[in-house]
Structures are given as structure tokens and as C-alpha cells.
Design an enzyme around this catalytic site. Sequence first.
Site, PDB file in Angstrom:
ATOM      1  N   GLU A  76       0.814  -1.217   0.000  1.00 47.03           N
ATOM      2  CA  GLU A  76       0.000   0.000   0.000  1.00 47.03           C
ATOM      3  C   GLU A  76       0.854   1.277   0.000  1.00 47.03           C
ATOM      4  O   GLU A  76       0.555   2.212  -0.719  1.00 47.03           O
ATOM      5  CB  GLU A  76      -0.910  -0.036   1.243  1.00 47.03           C
ATOM      6  CG  GLU A  76      -1.866   1.117   1.373  1.00 47.03           C
ATOM      7  CD  GLU A  76      -3.104   0.954   0.492  1.00 47.03           C
ATOM      8  OE1 GLU A  76      -3.242  -0.104  -0.140  1.00 47.03           O
ATOM      9  OE2 GLU A  76      -3.894   1.905   0.427  1.00 47.03           O
ATOM     10  N   ASP A  77       1.909   1.274   0.776  1.00 48.56           N
ATOM     11  CA  ASP A  77       2.616   2.540   1.033  1.00 48.56           C
ATOM     12  C   ASP A  77       4.035   2.641   0.480  1.00 48.56           C
ATOM     13  O   ASP A  77       4.692   3.659   0.687  1.00 48.56           O
ATOM     14  CB  ASP A  77       2.691   2.790   2.550  1.00 48.56           C
ATOM     15  CG  ASP A  77       1.316   3.032   3.145  1.00 48.56           C
ATOM     16  OD1 ASP A  77       0.410   3.386   2.377  1.00 48.56           O
ATOM     17  OD2 ASP A  77       1.147   2.861   4.358  1.00 48.56           O
ATOM     18  N   ASP A 139      -4.030  -4.460  13.044  1.00 42.01           N
ATOM     19  CA  ASP A 139      -3.675  -3.165  12.447  1.00 42.01           C
ATOM     20  C   ASP A 139      -4.603  -2.083  13.008  1.00 42.01           C
ATOM     21  O   ASP A 139      -4.169  -1.030  13.473  1.00 42.01           O
ATOM     22  CB  ASP A 139      -3.832  -3.293  10.927  1.00 42.01           C
ATOM     23  CG  ASP A 139      -3.588  -1.992  10.185  1.00 42.01           C
ATOM     24  OD1 ASP A 139      -2.643  -1.270  10.567  1.00 42.01           O
ATOM     25  OD2 ASP A 139      -4.326  -1.711   9.227  1.00 42.01           O
TER      26      ASP A 139
END
Length: 709
Positions: A76-77, A139
Site C-alpha cells: 500500500e505505502d 492493524d
Amino acid sequence: MLRISDLCEALEAYQEPEQVAEVYRAYLFGAEAHEGQRRRSGEPYIHHPLEVAKILADMRLDYKSIVAAILHDVIEDTPFVKDQIAQEFGEEVAELVDGVSKLTQVQFESRAEAQAENFRKMMLAMAKDIRVILIKLADRLHNMRTMSAMPPDKRRRIARETLEIFAPIANRLGINSVRLELEDLGFANLYPLRYRVLSESMKKVRGNRKEIVGQIQTAISGRLQQHDVEASALGREKHLYSIYKKMVEKHLSFSEVFDVYAFRITVASVDDCYRVLGVVHNLYKPVPGKFKDYIAIPKANGYQSLHTILFGPYGVPIEVQIRTEDMHKVAEIGIAAHWAYKAGDSSSGAASQAREWLRNLLEMQQSAGNSLEFLESVKIDLFPDEVYVFTPKGNILTLPRGATAVDFAYAVHTDVGNACVSAKIDRRITPLRTQLLNGQTVEIITAPGARPNPLWLDFVITAKARSAIRHFLKNLRHDEAIVLGKRLLNRVLAGMSTNIEQIDQKRLLALLDEFHLDSLDSLFAEIGLGSRMATLVARHLVPATEGAGVEPSPQTLTPQPQGPLTIKGTEGLVVTFARCCKPIPGDPILGFITAGRGIVIHNESCKNVAEFRDKPEKWVDVQWEKDVTGVFPVDIRVDVANRPGVLATVAAAIAEAGANIENVSILERDGQFTAITFTISVHNRKHLANIMRRVKSVESVVKINRTRS
Ligand code: MN
């Protein structure tokens, strides 16, 4: 601050050294990938995945989950993609990380309350491997713990989402420890003031209670010892959110809810549970009707315990939970117990209990297939028969698996389905036949005057879409059949020097009666669909003696239609063009009536025409109308010399001549030449001739001709 060494230490308690080493390697990889990124609170980003991993290590999850947890934000990042993770850490880890990323992409913002259950289902359905959900929950838990750096409105939004979506999922999966913390953090951030008031009151009361709690605990422990039961009895405090919920739901005051003393007694065996129950019921009187046996009948999320309420000293109510240690583990980490105790001895109570429970869960969801097989792969698909997709406004629609964009359109509204022309899935234009996947956002594009295509029936799977399309086509066909039937009948009547308006009404009614038809339109429709021959109907309507006062002649006995029926190509479903010979305007044509299907137009030279030669009564004399508009498909075969880019050159020539290519297929190919069939749409023969001339002028084209299969 948590360090990687702390995590490794926790792992060493239950994983092999090389597995712990793998986790360390993942940490180095993750730290490098997130290098330079910081969390809102200012600390290096890797701190977050490390904490997430630790939450899962405390649940004793397998090392692959831990590795995936450390890498959970990498796709994702950071610039890394799934394949790179697969290369470094294997396919299983990559799948887990990818699954978490996909869940992260789904937006849960401020949805209606009623939708929450759908969201939960969607999340569960999206995660093929339930460990993805466990990582996502961890998370979320760490994000909730570290929310103070966020602006208040964002905090409230995330808190609400946590209470509506994530805490219930944790509950569903029996992960109590996570659920309780998510609830309290969610409560604190959604209603900060109420939270503060409640926790203040709790602090105040706590001091007063201490003494009574100690008193009861001593009494229970003493009595258990007398009966030789090994057990630990602990006073426990209710969580703020559950107190708050009880106050709201049951309209109780704080003291009414909080004035309950709660104890948990943990023992070694199931037998002991029931013995302890007897002992405490002997010590304090039980409140009638409050005893619950969740051991014999576990809760849906696998929870097991005995619950009872007693009248304590000074009349205070005491809530008691009695359970084995294994039950306690399952109550704390729920479904995670499956991984936590998988590696060890299979006789472990918690493990077999988790397994048993997973099986029940599956049966509850009426999952198809073999539950043992499921346990092997530890894949879970809680809702195997459904997909969950978004409308552009963020509502969720539940459709059967395999549903297409057309099914979606009809699920929204029949009018939307009937007028749909294309679909955007996740903002990209997609064919209507595309099957939908969980979590996609689907937008249907409609056009005024558009109508369902009969070919949709080949791929729609919902009953609603199917019946709506059929219904529409049937009506349409009926209307078109009336128009065609009237034309066919009038053509025959014209050959007898009359028309339908001039027919004697009595005779007409008698005929309708004889044919069991309720209206003239129904008669036209039957003729138009080919179920009745216009010539036979005409003979019934115009008796032989009438033929303008002359003697009956063969002409009037078998009436002949006057002139051919003209074809415009817009007659609709009742006039179709044969796929074998694909006639186009300008071709000599013949019509063939098929009962129930109307007229099929063939090219006069079509091979199939010969087959019907012995059924002249089925033929309709047809010809093209003068100025036919619209386009018609036709096949051309082009033989080309093999040269790079030749297909593109030919295609460009066709396009320049103003024709669409509908299909291309390679017929034969050898070292030198290739034969290609193009299906193109043209206006008429002249147009086709133009195109063929142009294609022929392409250098590599050896031969070109129109083909009829
Ligand atoms: Mn994260």
C-alpha cells in the site's frame, strides 16, 4: 518503545529459531521499504507494523502471519509490489499482505447503520484466508491505540467505523481480547465526554467495592478448597463500553449496571466446571432463571462457559463465569486458537475446540464442500455464494457469485437494466458481461431508448434480470409481430382486391372465435410470428364465392400475395437475418417463416435455402426497401503475405472506408501466407465493394472475397 528483539523474544516461546530468523529478515526488509516514512506522531513508520506483529504474536499466531503483519503496509505505502514479496518471502505471505492491502482499499466511511452487517460480510468474504482479517484487526487495534495525533473529526469517523465494523467482526471470530479493547477505544474516541464521566464514576466506586470484592473472593476460594477443587477465582471489572451499552439499551442508571460484582473461575476440566457450579450455588443462592450453560450449547462464535448470577452478601448480585483454561484461551483469542495451537499436540483442548468450532462456523454458513479440506488449507470463505459490491453512492448490493454488470443493473432497478448500455467497474469502462468481484464499485450507464439485448440471456444469472429481459423482449416481440402480421395479411388480401378494413366484421369475429383468439391484434401477432399462415387466414376471411362476383378460380382458392414484402432491417425481433449467409442490402433475398420466430432472411444463393426448397408454403417473397439505413454484418476473407504489421494495415484500410470490424479470426497460416476472416458491418453492397477495393490496394493483400459459410 517496542523493539524487534522484544518481538523475537516473544516468538521464541513458540516458534523454531529459523522461523524467528525469517521474521527478523522481514523486519529488515520492512524497515528499509518504509525508510524515511514517519507516522503522524513522528516516530519511524516501521514501529507500527512491528506493534501489529506483536499483537498477533501475543495471540501466538504462526510466523507467516507475523511476517505478513510486519509487511502489511508495504504494498500500500511503498513502491514494492506483490511479486517482490512473493520472491522474498513466498507466495503465502504475499497473498496475506495482498489481502490486507485490498481490505485497506475498501472505504467504510460514514455508511448507514443498516449497512454495517453487509460491510462485515463483505470484509469476511474478501479475505480468502481468515488470517488476513486477524492482521487487519491487529492493524486497526494499534491505530486505535495511537489515535491521539489525529484531528477530532477523523478520530470520530474511525472510532465509529471501529464500533460498527471491526469490533463486531472480532466478536464474530471470538477474539474477545481484541474486541473489548477496540470497543473501549472506539467509545473513548467517539464519545470522549461520556467516556470521561463514566470512567470517573467508575474510579470513585472502585475504592468502595474493593472490600466487598475481596470478601467474596475469599469466601469462594475457601469453599472451593474445602471441596478439593483446584481453581482460581478472580474478580473482574466490566468494560466501560459494555456498561455504557447496557445503560443505553436497558435504560439503566450507572449504579444499576455497575452494582454487579463479576467473578471468573477457571478450572482444569469440564467436570470441574459443573462441580464448581454446585459449590457456588451452595455458597450463595442463585437468582432463578439466570443460569446459562454455554458449555453444552456454545455461542455462535465458539464461546464456552457456565454463567450464573448469585445473591451475594448484603444482597449484591454476583455474576460468575466458570470455564476451563482451554475455554478461556478460546474466549480470549477465538479463531486464532486454530493457529496458536496447531503446531503443538493436536490433543490440546483449545486446538480441538477451535477446530470443532471452525467446523460449526462453516456448517452455519452452509458452506459447500468438505470441511476437512477447508481445515487443511485454513482457507475460509464464509459466504461462498455471494459477492458484495458498491453502488456509486456507496450502498452495498448482495448478488450471487458470478453475477454480471447486467445483473447488477437489474438489481438496482428494472428500468436501469432495460436501458443499460455499458458499465464502469471501479471507474473503468467494462463490458456488460463482466462478472463482479467483492468490493468493486459498479456504475451503470443508461441511454434513453436503449433496450435489452437477447444475448444477455446467455450470461445473466439472477432470476430478476432473466425474467425482466424475457418479459421485455416478449412484449417487444409481440408489438413487432402485430405490425408484421398485419402487413403480411394485408399483402395477401391485396392480391384478392380487398384489405383488412373491408372484411365483414361478423366473419372476422367468427374467425377469431374459431381460432380462440381474443382480438384482431392477437391474430396479427400469430401471423407475424409465423404461427399462422397469412394465406390460410385470408382464405377464411374471403370466401371463394365473393371473389368480385366471378367463379371460384385457383387464384382465389390459394390466394397469392400481391408483390414482395419490403424489408427495412428495423422490423425488430420478428425479422432476423440468417447468420449463415449474412445478407446485406442489395443482395437478392428470400424470407423463410419459422413458427414462433417470425421471418428469417437468407441470401438467395445461400446453401441452406436448398434445404427448404420443398416447403414453398413457408417462403415469403421479400425485397429490400429502397433506402435502407443501418448496418449489417458481413464476412470477408483476406489472404495476405506474411509481413509484420499487415493485420493492422488491413484493419486501418477497413476503418478508413467507414466500416466497423466486429470480429477477426485467422483461418489458416503457412510460412508465406495467412488467410484472415473479418466480420465487418456495412450499409450495403456498394459500401462493401468500396471497402474491398480499398483493402485490395493494400500491398501485402493477395486476394479478397466475400465469404458465406
Ligand atoms: Mn497499518
